[in-house]
Design a protein around this motif. Structure first.
Motif, PDB file in Angstrom:
ATOM      1  N   ASP A 100       0.835  -1.213   0.000  1.00 56.86           N
ATOM      2  CA  ASP A 100       0.000   0.000   0.000  1.00 56.86           C
ATOM      3  C   ASP A 100       0.861   1.250   0.000  1.00 56.86           C
ATOM      4  O   ASP A 100       0.601   2.205  -0.721  1.00 56.86           O
ATOM      5  CB  ASP A 100      -0.910   0.022   1.242  1.00 56.86           C
ATOM      6  N   ALA A 101       1.909   1.229   0.821  1.00 54.55           N
ATOM      7  CA  ALA A 101       2.787   2.395   0.921  1.00 54.55           C
ATOM      8  C   ALA A 101       3.474   2.662  -0.413  1.00 54.55           C
ATOM      9  O   ALA A 101       3.621   3.822  -0.825  1.00 54.55           O
ATOM     10  CB  ALA A 101       3.825   2.192   2.022  1.00 54.55           C
ATOM     11  N   ALA A 102       3.880   1.604  -1.114  1.00 53.51           N
ATOM     12  CA  ALA A 102       4.530   1.771  -2.417  1.00 53.51           C
ATOM     13  C   ALA A 102       3.552   2.362  -3.427  1.00 53.51           C
ATOM     14  O   ALA A 102       3.909   3.233  -4.229  1.00 53.51           O
ATOM     15  CB  ALA A 102       5.066   0.434  -2.918  1.00 53.51           C
ATOM     16  N   VAL A 103       2.283   1.900  -3.367  1.00 57.64           N
ATOM     17  CA  VAL A 103       1.267   2.442  -4.269  1.00 57.64           C
ATOM     18  C   VAL A 103       1.034   3.924  -3.947  1.00 57.64           C
ATOM     19  O   VAL A 103       0.934   4.758  -4.842  1.00 57.64           O
ATOM     20  CB  VAL A 103      -0.056   1.640  -4.149  1.00 57.64           C
ATOM     21  N   ASP A 104       0.973   4.236  -2.648  1.00 61.83           N
ATOM     22  CA  ASP A 104       0.795   5.639  -2.229  1.00 61.83           C
ATOM     23  C   ASP A 104       1.898   6.524  -2.789  1.00 61.83           C
ATOM     24  O   ASP A 104       1.675   7.670  -3.139  1.00 61.83           O
ATOM     25  CB  ASP A 104       0.813   5.754  -0.696  1.00 61.83           C
ATOM     26  N   MET A 120      -2.205 -10.769   0.549  1.00 61.68           N
ATOM     27  CA  MET A 120      -1.689  -9.795  -0.405  1.00 61.68           C
ATOM     28  C   MET A 120      -2.709  -9.399  -1.475  1.00 61.68           C
ATOM     29  O   MET A 120      -2.510  -8.447  -2.212  1.00 61.68           O
ATOM     30  CB  MET A 120      -0.446 -10.363  -1.101  1.00 61.68           C
ATOM     31  N   LYS A 121      -3.802 -10.159  -1.538  1.00 61.22           N
ATOM     32  CA  LYS A 121      -4.761 -10.013  -2.623  1.00 61.22           C
ATOM     33  C   LYS A 121      -5.199  -8.562  -2.852  1.00 61.22           C
ATOM     34  O   LYS A 121      -5.051  -8.025  -3.941  1.00 61.22           O
ATOM     35  CB  LYS A 121      -5.978 -10.861  -2.299  1.00 61.22           C
ATOM     36  N   SER A 122      -5.730  -7.928  -1.784  1.00 60.25           N
ATOM     37  CA  SER A 122      -6.330  -6.607  -1.990  1.00 60.25           C
ATOM     38  C   SER A 122      -5.266  -5.551  -2.262  1.00 60.25           C
ATOM     39  O   SER A 122      -5.481  -4.631  -3.044  1.00 60.25           O
ATOM     40  CB  SER A 122      -7.187  -6.219  -0.785  1.00 60.25           C
ATOM     41  N   ALA A 123      -4.101  -5.697  -1.644  1.00 60.41           N
ATOM     42  CA  ALA A 123      -3.033  -4.714  -1.858  1.00 60.41           C
ATOM     43  C   ALA A 123      -2.539  -4.770  -3.302  1.00 60.41           C
ATOM     44  O   ALA A 123      -2.331  -3.731  -3.943  1.00 60.41           O
ATOM     45  CB  ALA A 123      -1.885  -4.957  -0.886  1.00 60.41           C
ATOM     46  N   ARG A 126      -5.065  -3.311  -5.632  1.00 60.58           N
ATOM     47  CA  ARG A 126      -5.047  -1.851  -5.567  1.00 60.58           C
ATOM     48  C   ARG A 126      -3.931  -1.289  -6.452  1.00 60.58           C
ATOM     49  O   ARG A 126      -4.116  -0.293  -7.146  1.00 60.58           O
ATOM     50  CB  ARG A 126      -4.840  -1.422  -4.110  1.00 60.58           C
ATOM     51  N   ALA A 127      -2.786  -1.965  -6.446  1.00 62.32           N
ATOM     52  CA  ALA A 127      -1.667  -1.535  -7.292  1.00 62.32           C
ATOM     53  C   ALA A 127      -2.049  -1.642  -8.764  1.00 62.32           C
ATOM     54  O   ALA A 127      -1.792  -0.730  -9.559  1.00 62.32           O
ATOM     55  CB  ALA A 127      -0.435  -2.377  -6.999  1.00 62.32           C
ATOM     56  N   VAL A 128      -2.681  -2.769  -9.136  1.00 58.34           N
ATOM     57  CA  VAL A 128      -3.078  -2.986 -10.530  1.00 58.34           C
ATOM     58  C   VAL A 128      -4.098  -1.919 -10.947  1.00 58.34           C
ATOM     59  O   VAL A 128      -4.010  -1.353 -12.035  1.00 58.34           O
ATOM     60  CB  VAL A 128      -3.651  -4.412 -10.716  1.00 58.34           C
ATOM     61  N   ARG A 129      -5.067  -1.638 -10.027  1.00 57.71           N
ATOM     62  CA  ARG A 129      -6.061  -0.597 -10.316  1.00 57.71           C
ATOM     63  C   ARG A 129      -5.398   0.759 -10.548  1.00 57.71           C
ATOM     64  O   ARG A 129      -5.846   1.553 -11.362  1.00 57.71           O
ATOM     65  CB  ARG A 129      -7.054  -0.469  -9.158  1.00 57.71           C
TER      66      ARG A 129
END
Lengths: 334, 335
Positions: A100-104, A120-123, A126-129
């Protein structure tokens, strides 16, 4: 106070003279520096902008295997003019937060391990989205595509286990002990299950406390004493092979020690015949390829593997290949 | 605290004051050095990290005020998630049944801790160390026995999953930023615990048993019941945290949670709880958890080498505790 100062200066002088008098003419930092100088480091070789890639693994603190993965990733990043960030946590929830932090941060690519795919699924989603290309490495081949990653780079643990089982058959072994050093690791279970599948003899699993080497040694030693029919011990990590060798001495057993993964010590032990064989998954390649594939994707929209995992192993290493690999293992790339 | 003290004095006497100063310092520090830390998405990640610690730090702080420890708090979270998941799966029941079973069993574990403590008179360190080891073993043993693997099977396709997920692991979007529901649970628990501590008779009992067991007993405080209640408070929070773990990830890894108990204790101590008991606050534990979350994720945002994380954490713990002690001394000197 004055007396204290005198003591400090005496201690400092003592330490200084000891370090000067105690120089080693072999090995150590100087030899390492000489090796480094010999393999001159090149700079970035590409003209692409400076992208940032974050790698988030499930490694615990201070793990030799992940050092090698990191070395490979860093090497590819240096070549591809990429800024490489590394973070890790062995708890699924924490690892997901790091993604999440990397996506942020809005990185240009993410490399992630799926040892705990559900966590890890949702994180990852979120990155793919967020439009960040994701490559999975090392563990989670079966979930990689489903989560929307470009490619998975790693070793199929079941296939690796089967390769070990075949090799044990070739060596005419009858009873194998599979040493699991991380309870709760799905990949480890798959390895031992793979061994069981192809090995004609019997496989016994033993769980040990991987974070406490002396406990590992005593557990394996006790098992070897209790069961003299064991003629092969398979450890699932390079550092544990050496411990198993010590346990074999304690127990006065004749079992052959074989291991998954490689490090400098294992390469040396293979060379002198202390160990039977090692099955390598080339961690350097996992880190290197993951970063390089992200570069290729951003530069040229290339993907590798055609929707299947890109396998970096298993590679059976015996006495014959060990000599060549030893110097590579010494520098932390094999 | 008499009614005649000035507001400033009263503020100086609050247990969490030192940690609030510390939290501000940590926040400013990372806001300056870490890119992306003060963006809304970054703050939501930090708050989520803090909430997963904070939910447990609240009852752990209350327990420490009551003069006891709980070393089983970390694995209890994992146990609670495992019980919930496996009982739903094995009975093929509505997911809520598993959640209910898990609540009962987890509360029973808390009761066991408290009951053993009050009946045997052994230190809580020993009692809960035993529970910690037993739970760690049971987590792995039962999961392997029942599921055949080291993680539970997914229950995402079962009835009731969606509603349970909404309660324990949903994501609220406020102004385009995703916030996890655990933040609300956390704030709710902090409010509840503060009310109990400062506004009810039970709160006085907790301070009394932590301050001095025999003196408390002499003035008619139900010491045993208070301590058992405190342990059940910890297990209740472990149940909430465990359900969150389960419903955000569908499946649970049986080997997790070990070592977390110290994280909760650290958060409570940074927040102004005394190791010796009788002093501390629920708000402080929340601030401690926030400091923990900010440091944890701040280091990532700042792109530092994560190898140093534990070092910073240790330094932070010492600094915060020293600051707390200093503030408390000043407060006592001026009171």
């Amino acid at each position: 106070m004055a007396r204290f100062r005198t003591w400090v200066s005496i201690a400092a002088a003592g330490a200084l003279s000891a370090s000067l008098a105690g120089c080693s003419s072999t090995g150590g930092k100087r030899a390492e520096d000489a090796r480094k100088a010999a393999s001159a480091q090149g700079g970035g070789a590409v003209s692409t902008p400076r992208w940032t890639v974050a790698m988030i693994t499930h490694s615990g603190d201070g793990d030799t295997f992940w050092d090698i993965v990191q070395n490979g990733a860093q090497q590819a990043a240096d070549k591809d003019n990429i800024k490489f960030l590394y973070s890790h946590d062995d708890e699924g929830q924490q690892q997901a937060q790091l993604v999440d932090a990397a996506v942020d941060k809005g990185v240009d690519g993410i490399v992630v391990t799926l040892a705990k795919p559900d966590a890890m699924k949702s994180a990852v989603a979120r990155a793919v989205r967020a439009g960040i290309p994701v490559i999975t490495v090392n563990s989670g081949a079966e979930k990689s595509k489903e989560f929307g990653a470009l490619t998975h780079v790693g070793q199929d643990e079941t296939i690796a286990g089967e390769a070990v089982g075949d090799e044990l058959n070739r060596r005419g072994r009858k009873t194998a002990l599979c040493v699991l050093h991380e309870q709760g690791n799905v990949g480890h279970e798959q390895r031992c299950a793979g061994v069981k599948k192809t090995f004609d003899g019997t496989v016994r699993n033993i769980y040990v406390e991987g974070t406490d080497m002396s406990a590992v040694q005593s557990s394996i030693g006790a098992k070897l004493q209790a069961d003299p029919s064991v003629d092969a011990v398979v450890t699932l990590g390079a550092p544990y092979a050496d411990t198993a060798v010590k346990a074999r001495q304690d127990a006065g057993s004749k079992a052959e020690i074989d291991t998954f993964d490689l490090n400098a010590k294992v390469a040396a032990s293979l060379k002198d015949g202390t160990l039977g064989f090692a099955v390598d998954q080339q961690p350097y390649l996992q880190g290197y390829e993951a970063v390089d594939l992200l570069w290729l994707y951003r530069y040229n929209a290339d993907t590798l593997g055609g929707g299947r995992p890109v396998l970096t192993g298993p590679q059976i290493i015996t006495k014959d290949q060990a000599a060549e690999l030893e110097s590579y293992a010494d520098r932390g790339t094999r | 605290m008499t009614a005649t003290t000035s507001p400033l004095r009263r503020l100086l006497g609050r247990p969490e004051l030192g940690s609030v100063v510390g939290a501000l310092a940590v926040f400013l520090f990372f806001a300056l050095v870490a890119d992306g830390f003060v963006r809304a998405a970054g703050l939501s990640t930090v708050l989520y990290a803090a909430s997963t610690i904070g939910i447990m730090a609240v009852p752990v702080a209350l327990l420490m005020i009551g003069g006891e420890f709980d070393l089983s708090a970390g694995v209890m979270v994992t146990s609670s998630a495992l019980i919930s998941s496996m009982s739903s799966y094995q009975m093929t029941a509505n997911v809520w049944v598993g959640v209910g079973v898990s609540l009962l069993v987890t509360l029973a574990i808390g009761f066991f801790n408290g009951f053993m403590l009050t009946r045997t008179g052994l230190p809580s360190f020993i009692i809960t160390l035993g529970t910690f080891l037993m739970l760690t073993g049971m987590n792995l043993g039962f999961t392997k026995l029942i599921s055949g693997t080291v993680s539970t099977r997914t229950i995402a396709d079962m009835e009731g999953f969606a509603s349970a997920k909404a309660l324990f692991a949903s994501v609220l979007t406020v102004g385009g930023v995703d916030f996890k529901v655990t933040i609300l649970w956390w704030l709710g628990l902090v409010a509840l615990a503060s009310w109990i501590l400062l506004r009810t008779r039970v709160g006085n009992w907790i301070f009394a048993v932590g301050g001095g067991k025999e003196a408390a007993r002499a003035v008619g405080v139900p010491v045993a019941a208070t301590k058992i209640g405190l342990y059940m408070g910890v297990s209740f929070a472990a149940w909430i945290a465990g359900q969150h773990l389960l419903f955000s990830f569908d499946a649970v890894q049986s080997g997790e949670g070990v070592g977390k108990e110290l994280t909760y204790i650290i958060a409570a101590v940074i927040g102004g709880c005394l190791i010796t008991g009788g002093y501390g606050s629920a708000v402080g534990s929340a601030v401690g958890a926030l400091i923990f979350g900010m440091t944890d994720k701040g280091i990532v945002f700042a792109e530092w080498n994560p190898d140093w994380f534990k070092f910073f954490l240790g330094a932070m713990l010492l600094l915060a505790t020293l600051l707390n002690a200093w503030v408390r001394k000043r407060a006592e000197a001026t009171a």
